[in-house]
Write a protein that holds these residues in place. Structure first.
Motif, short mmCIF file in Angstrom:
data_model
loop_
_atom_site.label_atom_id
_atom_site.label_comp_id
_atom_site.label_asym_id
_atom_site.label_seq_id
_atom_site.Cartn_x
_atom_site.Cartn_y
_atom_site.Cartn_z
N TYR A 156 0.82 -1.21 0.00
CA TYR A 156 0.00 0.00 0.00
C TYR A 156 0.86 1.27 0.00
O TYR A 156 0.41 2.32 -0.45
CB TYR A 156 -0.92 0.02 1.22
N TRP A 157 2.06 1.19 0.52
CA TRP A 157 2.93 2.35 0.65
C TRP A 157 4.03 2.36 -0.43
O TRP A 157 5.08 2.92 -0.25
CB TRP A 157 3.56 2.38 2.04
N PHE A 167 2.88 12.11 2.06
CA PHE A 167 2.20 10.90 1.60
C PHE A 167 0.83 10.76 2.27
O PHE A 167 0.72 10.69 3.50
CB PHE A 167 3.03 9.66 1.89
N ALA A 168 -0.21 10.70 1.45
CA ALA A 168 -1.57 10.44 1.92
C ALA A 168 -1.94 9.03 1.49
O ALA A 168 -1.92 8.72 0.29
CB ALA A 168 -2.55 11.45 1.33
N PRO A 169 -2.26 8.13 2.42
CA PRO A 169 -2.51 6.72 2.07
C PRO A 169 -3.88 6.51 1.41
O PRO A 169 -4.75 5.82 1.92
CB PRO A 169 -2.44 6.02 3.43
N ALA A 170 -4.04 7.12 0.23
CA ALA A 170 -5.33 7.10 -0.45
C ALA A 170 -5.77 5.69 -0.85
O ALA A 170 -6.95 5.34 -0.77
CB ALA A 170 -5.28 8.00 -1.68
N PHE A 171 -4.82 4.87 -1.29
CA PHE A 171 -5.14 3.51 -1.73
C PHE A 171 -5.75 2.72 -0.57
O PHE A 171 -6.81 2.08 -0.71
CB PHE A 171 -3.88 2.84 -2.25
N LEU A 172 -5.10 2.76 0.59
CA LEU A 172 -5.62 2.04 1.75
C LEU A 172 -6.95 2.63 2.21
O LEU A 172 -7.89 1.89 2.53
CB LEU A 172 -4.61 2.06 2.89
#
Length: 331
Positions: A156-157, A167-172
């Motif tokens: 995810y990262w 970094f914004a964890p948009a996928f997660l």
């Protein structure tokens, strides 16, 4: 000791006893795979009638044809599953849901390579992966469990090295939202065709969904929002910290860390409402069925569940404050 703390202690004691009984399976799994719990045991809030939701995940081994298979061989997997079934019955824990249908075995490569593909839903790797991150506790094979967590977070990262400062964890975040909506859709699909005699139990499941599954998903979103608001980025180490906590522990962590009194009060109220839910469901199932059979009691419980949803919304809004990650969650 409040109900949240009492459940944690009780679950941890039962978990430790089961882990000790599974010493033989621990040897079989050594450096190959792990077994982790999700559901009420994973959240450390199991009750006396809670069943055990388990997944087996392990390392992969390369095959001559270029494919990979789990390192844990099929016969060893069968032995471990048999031991799990036997030991849970010895402890008086209800049999696995779906007659063991969901006691599945994946390699870590299956969890990471299916990410974002159509096969993710079909093979159930989506649910196994998200529940691993959001509400799991390792039962046996702890070192492999930690390795699997790290690999899944790494998937995810993947873009983090090039965007470490923002970094914004948009996928997660999008996958967490999809998981919550999948829970809701699955419930609706089942209730439309169920006979009347099963509707009361389904109402109870819906009531629990509005608390436990909502807390599982949104405690993670609240945690990520808080970290992003404080640091303007979310690192893999932040994600590991989140995964190492139960849903209620995430909220408690922010309560201790946050400086805004209004946000703290909002989160304390969220925990208070969740504790009320745990107390309401600590009674025998027959009593809960009787309460939901009463139109007035059932209406009161559902009203409280909707109020809990309001408290979750208020928490997300108070912490998100309209920032970039908050916008990603909403739109």
């Amino acid at each position: 000791m409040n109900e949240i703390e009492r459940r944690r202690l009780s679950t941890s004691e039962r978990f430790a006893k089961l882990r000790e009984a599974l010493a033989n399976s621990e040897k079989i799994l050594e450096q190959k795979a792990c077994v982790y719990a999700t559901g009420s045991f994973g959240r450390k809030e199991s009750g006396s009638s809670s069943d055990l939701d388990l997944f087996i995940v392990g390392r992969s081994r390369s095959m001559e044809d270029g494919t990979d298979r789990p390192s844990l061989k099929r016969l060893d997997e069968i032995c471990v599953k048999a031991d799990l079934i036997y030991q849970t019955r010895q402890m008086g824990i209800p049999d696995f849901d779906g007659d063991g249908k969901y006691l599945q075995h994946y390699s870590v490569n299956q969890l990471t390579r299916s990410l974002g593909t159509p096969e993710d839903d079909v093979t159930n790797t989506f649910t196994a992966r998200l529940l691993l991150l959001l509400e799991s506790s390792p039962l046996i094979g702890v070192s492999i469990y930690e390795e699997v967590i790290e690999s899944v977070i790494g998937a995810y990262w993947g873009d983090y090295p090039d965007h470490s400062s923002d970094f914004a964890p948009a996928f997660l975040v999008n996958d967490i939202l999809r998981l919550w909506r999948t829970f809701c859709v699955n419930y609706e699909a089942r209730t439309e065709r169920e006979p009347e005699e099963k509707r009361i139990k389904r109402k109870i499941k819906n009531y629990k969904l509005k608390y436990s599954r909502l807390m599982t998903c949104y405690s993670a979103l609240i945690f990520l929002l808080y970290v992003f608001g404080e640091k303007k980025t979310v690192s893999p180490d932040d994600a590991k910290l989140m995964c190492g906590m139960t849903p209620t522990q995430r909220v408690e962590h922010i309560v201790k860390e946050v400086s805004d009194d209004r946000v703290r009060e909002t989160l304390v109220e969220l925990l208070r409402r969740y504790e009320t839910f745990l107390m309401a469901t600590s009674v025998p199932e027959a009593e809960l069925i009787e309460r939901f059979s009463s139109s007035q009691d059932g209406a009161d419980l559902n009203k409280a569940a909707n109020s809990f949803g309001d408290a979750v919304f208020e928490s997300v809004s108070a912490i998100g404050k309209g920032g970039r990650l908050h916008r990603i969650i909403v739109v």
